[in-house]
Design a protein around this motif. Structure first.
Motif, mmCIF file in Angstrom:
data_model
loop_
_atom_site.group_PDB
_atom_site.id
_atom_site.type_symbol
_atom_site.label_atom_id
_atom_site.label_comp_id
_atom_site.label_asym_id
_atom_site.label_seq_id
_atom_site.Cartn_x
_atom_site.Cartn_y
_atom_site.Cartn_z
ATOM 1 N N GLU A 188 0.819 -1.208 0.000
ATOM 2 C CA GLU A 188 0.000 0.000 0.000
ATOM 3 C C GLU A 188 0.856 1.261 0.000
ATOM 4 O O GLU A 188 0.625 2.186 -0.800
ATOM 5 C CB GLU A 188 -0.950 0.013 1.199
ATOM 6 N N SER A 211 -7.136 0.459 -5.373
ATOM 7 C CA SER A 211 -7.737 1.269 -4.309
ATOM 8 C C SER A 211 -6.961 2.569 -4.117
ATOM 9 O O SER A 211 -7.544 3.641 -3.960
ATOM 10 C CB SER A 211 -7.773 0.473 -3.003
ATOM 11 N N ARG A 256 -10.479 4.819 -3.900
ATOM 12 C CA ARG A 256 -11.747 4.196 -3.564
ATOM 13 C C ARG A 256 -11.505 3.052 -2.574
ATOM 14 O O ARG A 256 -10.401 2.490 -2.533
ATOM 15 C CB ARG A 256 -12.445 3.658 -4.820
ATOM 16 N N PRO A 257 -12.507 2.697 -1.749
ATOM 17 C CA PRO A 257 -12.320 1.631 -0.759
ATOM 18 C C PRO A 257 -11.932 0.304 -1.402
ATOM 19 O O PRO A 257 -12.392 -0.021 -2.502
ATOM 20 C CB PRO A 257 -13.703 1.525 -0.090
ATOM 21 N N LYS A 258 -11.088 -0.457 -0.724
ATOM 22 C CA LYS A 258 -10.643 -1.751 -1.228
ATOM 23 C C LYS A 258 -11.821 -2.684 -1.496
ATOM 24 O O LYS A 258 -11.829 -3.416 -2.491
ATOM 25 C CB LYS A 258 -9.683 -2.410 -0.235
ATOM 26 N N VAL A 300 -13.607 -1.822 -4.919
ATOM 27 C CA VAL A 300 -12.909 -2.216 -6.144
ATOM 28 C C VAL A 300 -12.573 -3.704 -6.145
ATOM 29 O O VAL A 300 -12.470 -4.326 -7.207
ATOM 30 C CB VAL A 300 -11.621 -1.387 -6.337
#
Length: 212
Positions: A12, A183, A188-190, A193
């Motif tokens: 990440e 993401s 956008r939230p994991k 997606v």
């Protein structure tokens, strides 16, 4: 170069750094090309034997042409590996761009190409490991060694074998990197997606295995 290592341990934060890099995709692509050549090198003894068996099975091909034909095919395989890797990362980048439109994300095309290049690294590591095991085990065919659930199936040509061959630690690792990277790039939230990526991944991977 740091990102090539941190992508495995802290994906990440790595993708967050890659988000603003304009050349990250190129670095990832170059590494993929090198690794794909290594994979082909490890598989080459089995590939050459397969080629020779095909040539011997064709009565119309004279034995004195075997060497030249095998040399040409060998060069072709070393060229096709990197070319295929390059094409794939751009195709996957396009699919992620389409997903970006669906979820109304903020990502750009080359950011998704970057995701595709870096997410492919675990898969390449898996292919290299498999290639090493093939040589250590003195395998007679590429399907003799697999680190997927396909190892549970005896019939290597069956549809079930192809389906289970998709499930291995490295393919799952790649899938997770797709989700994390998308993401980050799309902001956008994991979970949002991830559902789409899992569906895309299954359809794309299973379809490719049927054609192989």
């Amino acid at each position: 170069m740091k990102n090539l290592f941190t992508i495995f341990v802290s994906p990440e934060s790595t993708f967050k750094r890659l988000k603003s890099s304009k050349l990250a995709w190129l670095i990832g692509m170059i590494v993929l090309i090198v690794l794909s050549l290594l994979v082909i090198y490890l598989q080459m003894p089995l590939l050459e034997q397969t080629m020779l068996d095909v040539l011997k099975g064709n009565a119309q091909i004279p034995p004195d042409s075997y060497d030249s034909l095998m040399s040409a095919n060998k060069i072709g395989m070393f060229l096709s590996g990197p070319i295929t890797s390059i094409i794939m990362i751009f195709i996957i980048g396009l699919l992620l761009l389409l997903l970006n439109l669906v979820v109304r994300g903020e990502g750009k095309y080359m950011q998704f190409v970057t995701i595709a290049a870096f997410a492919a690294l675990p898969g390449m590591v898996g292919d290299i490991l498999t290639g090493i095991l093939l040589n250590v085990a003195d395998a007679k065919a590429l399907t003799d060694v697999t680190i997927s659930l396909g190892t549970l199936i005896q019939d290597k040509g069956s549809l079930l074998y192809k389906a289970l061959s998709l499930i291995n630690p490295f393919s799952i690792w790649t899938l997770v990197l797709y989700i994390i990277g998308s993401s980050v790039m799309m902001n956008r939230p994991k979970k949002k997606v991830g559902v789409w990526i899992v569906i895309f991944w299954f359809i794309f991977s299973f379809g490719a295995s049927l054609l192989s």
